[in-house]
Design an enzyme around this catalytic site. Structure first.
Site, PDB file in Angstrom:
ATOM      1  N   ASP A   1      62.113  90.103   3.862  1.00  0.00           N
ATOM      2  CA  ASP A   1      62.292  88.918   3.027  1.00  0.00           C
ATOM      3  C   ASP A   1      61.917  89.275   1.593  1.00  0.00           C
ATOM      4  O   ASP A   1      61.187  90.227   1.349  1.00  0.00           O
ATOM      5  CB  ASP A   1      61.350  87.802   3.503  1.00  0.00           C
ATOM      6  CG  ASP A   1      61.920  87.026   4.684  1.00  0.00           C
ATOM      7  OD1 ASP A   1      63.105  87.209   5.019  1.00  0.00           O
ATOM      8  OD2 ASP A   1      61.173  86.222   5.274  1.00  0.00           O
TER       9      ASP A   1
ATOM     10  N   ARG B   1      70.923  90.914   2.449  1.00  0.00           N
ATOM     11  CA  ARG B   1      71.048  89.462   2.628  1.00  0.00           C
ATOM     12  C   ARG B   1      70.978  88.824   1.241  1.00  0.00           C
ATOM     13  O   ARG B   1      69.980  88.943   0.542  1.00  0.00           O
ATOM     14  CB  ARG B   1      69.897  88.956   3.496  1.00  0.00           C
ATOM     15  CG  ARG B   1      69.777  87.448   3.557  1.00  0.00           C
ATOM     16  CD  ARG B   1      68.532  87.036   4.332  1.00  0.00           C
ATOM     17  NE  ARG B   1      68.591  87.476   5.713  1.00  0.00           N
ATOM     18  CZ  ARG B   1      67.500  87.594   6.505  1.00  0.00           C
ATOM     19  NH1 ARG B   1      66.305  87.317   6.037  1.00  0.00           N
ATOM     20  NH2 ARG B   1      67.635  87.975   7.747  1.00  0.00           N
TER      21      ARG B   1
HETATM   22  P1  FAD Z   1      71.862  75.010  -2.260  1.00  0.00           P
HETATM   23  O1  FAD Z   1      72.713  74.859  -3.466  1.00  0.00           O
HETATM   24  O2  FAD Z   1      70.382  74.879  -2.431  1.00  0.00           O
HETATM   25  O3  FAD Z   1      72.309  74.008  -1.128  1.00  0.00           O
HETATM   26  C1  FAD Z   1      73.631  73.834  -0.739  1.00  0.00           C
HETATM   27  C2  FAD Z   1      73.713  72.755   0.340  1.00  0.00           C
HETATM   28  O4  FAD Z   1      73.038  73.233   1.493  1.00  0.00           O
HETATM   29  C3  FAD Z   1      72.987  71.463  -0.008  1.00  0.00           C
HETATM   30  O5  FAD Z   1      73.832  70.601  -0.723  1.00  0.00           O
HETATM   31  C4  FAD Z   1      72.637  70.947   1.361  1.00  0.00           C
HETATM   32  O6  FAD Z   1      73.764  70.356   1.963  1.00  0.00           O
HETATM   33  C5  FAD Z   1      72.310  72.189   2.120  1.00  0.00           C
HETATM   34  N1  FAD Z   1      70.866  72.526   2.037  1.00  0.00           N
HETATM   35  C6  FAD Z   1      70.310  73.493   1.258  1.00  0.00           C
HETATM   36  N2  FAD Z   1      68.970  73.546   1.448  1.00  0.00           N
HETATM   37  C7  FAD Z   1      68.689  72.589   2.341  1.00  0.00           C
HETATM   38  C8  FAD Z   1      67.486  72.167   2.943  1.00  0.00           C
HETATM   39  N3  FAD Z   1      66.297  72.716   2.659  1.00  0.00           N
HETATM   40  N4  FAD Z   1      67.554  71.143   3.839  1.00  0.00           N
HETATM   41  C9  FAD Z   1      68.733  70.569   4.155  1.00  0.00           C
HETATM   42  N5  FAD Z   1      69.913  70.939   3.607  1.00  0.00           N
HETATM   43  C10 FAD Z   1      69.901  71.935   2.726  1.00  0.00           C
HETATM   44  N6  FAD Z   1      64.842  82.650  -0.349  1.00  0.00           N
HETATM   45  C11 FAD Z   1      64.030  83.578  -0.915  1.00  0.00           C
HETATM   46  O7  FAD Z   1      63.601  83.400  -2.070  1.00  0.00           O
HETATM   47  N7  FAD Z   1      63.697  84.710  -0.241  1.00  0.00           N
HETATM   48  C12 FAD Z   1      64.171  84.989   1.006  1.00  0.00           C
HETATM   49  O8  FAD Z   1      63.835  86.038   1.576  1.00  0.00           O
HETATM   50  C13 FAD Z   1      65.041  84.036   1.624  1.00  0.00           C
HETATM   51  N8  FAD Z   1      65.567  84.258   2.847  1.00  0.00           N
HETATM   52  C14 FAD Z   1      66.520  83.398   3.322  1.00  0.00           C
HETATM   53  C15 FAD Z   1      67.172  83.712   4.515  1.00  0.00           C
HETATM   54  C16 FAD Z   1      68.211  82.907   4.966  1.00  0.00           C
HETATM   55  C17 FAD Z   1      68.917  83.277   6.225  1.00  0.00           C
HETATM   56  C18 FAD Z   1      68.598  81.758   4.214  1.00  0.00           C
HETATM   57  C19 FAD Z   1      69.740  80.900   4.658  1.00  0.00           C
HETATM   58  C20 FAD Z   1      67.927  81.429   3.048  1.00  0.00           C
HETATM   59  C21 FAD Z   1      66.884  82.223   2.601  1.00  0.00           C
HETATM   60  N9  FAD Z   1      66.194  81.915   1.437  1.00  0.00           N
HETATM   61  C22 FAD Z   1      65.340  82.848   0.892  1.00  0.00           C
HETATM   62  C23 FAD Z   1      66.316  80.561   0.820  1.00  0.00           C
HETATM   63  C24 FAD Z   1      67.368  80.522  -0.258  1.00  0.00           C
HETATM   64  O9  FAD Z   1      66.955  81.290  -1.382  1.00  0.00           O
HETATM   65  C25 FAD Z   1      67.641  79.080  -0.744  1.00  0.00           C
HETATM   66  O10 FAD Z   1      66.464  78.546  -1.277  1.00  0.00           O
HETATM   67  C26 FAD Z   1      68.164  78.159   0.327  1.00  0.00           C
HETATM   68  O11 FAD Z   1      68.995  78.818   1.224  1.00  0.00           O
HETATM   69  C27 FAD Z   1      68.992  77.016  -0.318  1.00  0.00           C
HETATM   70  O12 FAD Z   1      70.071  77.562  -1.028  1.00  0.00           O
HETATM   71  P2  FAD Z   1      71.615  77.391  -0.593  1.00  0.00           P
HETATM   72  O13 FAD Z   1      72.311  78.680  -0.831  1.00  0.00           O
HETATM   73  O14 FAD Z   1      71.705  76.869   0.772  1.00  0.00           O
HETATM   74  O15 FAD Z   1      72.257  76.408  -1.666  1.00  0.00           O
END
Ligand code: FAD
Length: 308
Positions: A135, A185
């Site tokens: 991560d 990732r």
């Molecule tokens: P966004 O623009 O935030 O969201 C798009 C849409 O997704 C929203 O409109 C909503 O419908 C849905 N959504 C997003 N978040 C949520 C939520 N919390 N609850 C409900 N619906 C939601 N971040 C790090 O900094 N370091 C990491 O190592 C890391 N590992 C990850 C591993 C995986 C497999 C995933 C999926 C995410 C990880 N993240 C990590 C988190 C990532 O950085 C984002 O903060 C998170 O995924 C929200 O971004 P998004 O791309 O979904 O887009």
């Protein structure tokens, strides 16, 4: 507007004590965390496997300053990998590891301890046919984490890492790291970062995400598209097709409890879909970052507080 204070609260011990003491918190946390025990993560892994979804399991924990705690985290991963193997669920599974949970912040030789501990987790994963992904935490750890990634890959070439599109540096990191055998990732990024290192505006983060996707899909590695954003998923699909990629050489990833129907839809279309499944008791920081990402999650939590 609430993102910054929620992310600050994610690192406050005083807020942690307050929030953990509220009874309703646990029922909301269960939406995002599989449970405390290894058996909970194994149960969720089996449920997800039933409709073709793969797993990456995170044994929750971060920012450890206690060597014994770091050792306990390694043992928890070893136990988890053994349990997955006993249930026939380990082949093709992945575990996600935060280096700050296995010693990166220990005074003195923290990076060496984290590397050694991560090596042990990699050995346990390799023994059962699973992989490990590092991560990515806040930007002060990026160089250290990528340094440890390079060391690990010399021995375990399949070790992957996360890159965060909100950082200015990430497009260049994608170029440097997307060589043969790499597993990267790509996420948007979940921490509070200053303007000097990270895009602040959502549209700038999204544009960076697309630029990074282009580099990864055109590269020689295995891109892992970690986003719930329908636009990013559609663009990733188009770029993968343009690059001649098949379901075997890239994948989609989402967090446990978020957009499960979309997860099933992508898996049902034959795409490789992996779900990030957190387990364990150290859920506070992870949970607060999920609240910070989406006002609706915070509203759900607050409604629970007042209706009790
Ligand atoms: P966004 O623009 O935030 O969201 C798009 C849409 O997704 C929203 O409109 C909503 O419908 C849905 N959504 C997003 N978040 C949520 C939520 N919390 N609850 C409900 N619906 C939601 N971040 C790090 O900094 N370091 C990491 O190592 C890391 N590992 C990850 C591993 C995986 C497999 C995933 C999926 C995410 C990880 N993240 C990590 C988190 C990532 O950085 C984002 O903060 C998170 O995924 C929200 O971004 P998004 O791309 O979904 O887009």
């Amino acid at each position: 507007m609430l993102r910054a204070p929620l992310l600050a609260a994610a690192r406050s011990q005083r807020m942690r004590a307050l929030i953990e003491a509220v009874p309703v918190t646990r029922s909301v946390v269960r939406r995002f965390v599989s449970g405390s025990a290894t058996a909970d993560a194994v149960r969720v892994a089996r449920e997800l496997a039933a409709d073709g979804r793969k797993i990456t399991i995170d044994h929750l924990g971060e920012d450890t300053t206690d060597a014994a705690q770091a050792t306990a985290t390694v043992q928890a991963y070893e136990e988890l990998l053994t349990a997955l193997s006993e249930q026939g669920l380990a082949k093709g599974a992945d575990v996600s590891v935060k280096l700050s949970a296995v010693g990166q912040f220990l005074p003195g030789d923290g990076e060496d301890v984290a590397l050694e501990n991560a090596r042990k987790i990699c050995a346990a994963a390799e023994a059962v046919g699973a992989t490990v992904t590092l991560d990515m935490e806040d930007h002060t750890t990026t160089d250290s984490t990528l340094g440890i990634l390079r060391e690990l890959r010399a021995e375990y070439p399949w070790v992957g890492a996360v890159l965060q599109a909100y950082l200015h540096r990430t497009e260049q990191d994608c170029r440097e790291l997307s060589g043969p055998g790499s597993r990267l990732r790509l996420c948007k990024g979940a921490y509070a970062e200053p303007e000097s290192v990270a895009f602040q505006d959502k549209s700038e983060v999204d544009k960076s995400y697309v630029r990074c996707l282009r580099v990864l899909m055109a590269g020689q590695g295995y891109p892992m598209v970690a986003s719930h954003d329908p636009r990013m998923i559609a663009i990733a699909g188009k770029l993968a097709a343009d690059a001649g990629r098949t379901a075997d050489d890239h994948e989609y990833q989402m967090l446990y409890g978020i957009r499960p129907e979309e997860q099933k839809r992508l898996a049902g279309e034959g795409k490789t879909m992996r779900v990030y499944v957190p387990c364990g008791d150290e859920w506070y920081g992870y949970f607060m970052r999920r609240l910070a990402e989406r006002p609706a999650n915070l509203a759900f939590f607050l409604r629970g507080l007042v209706t009790r």
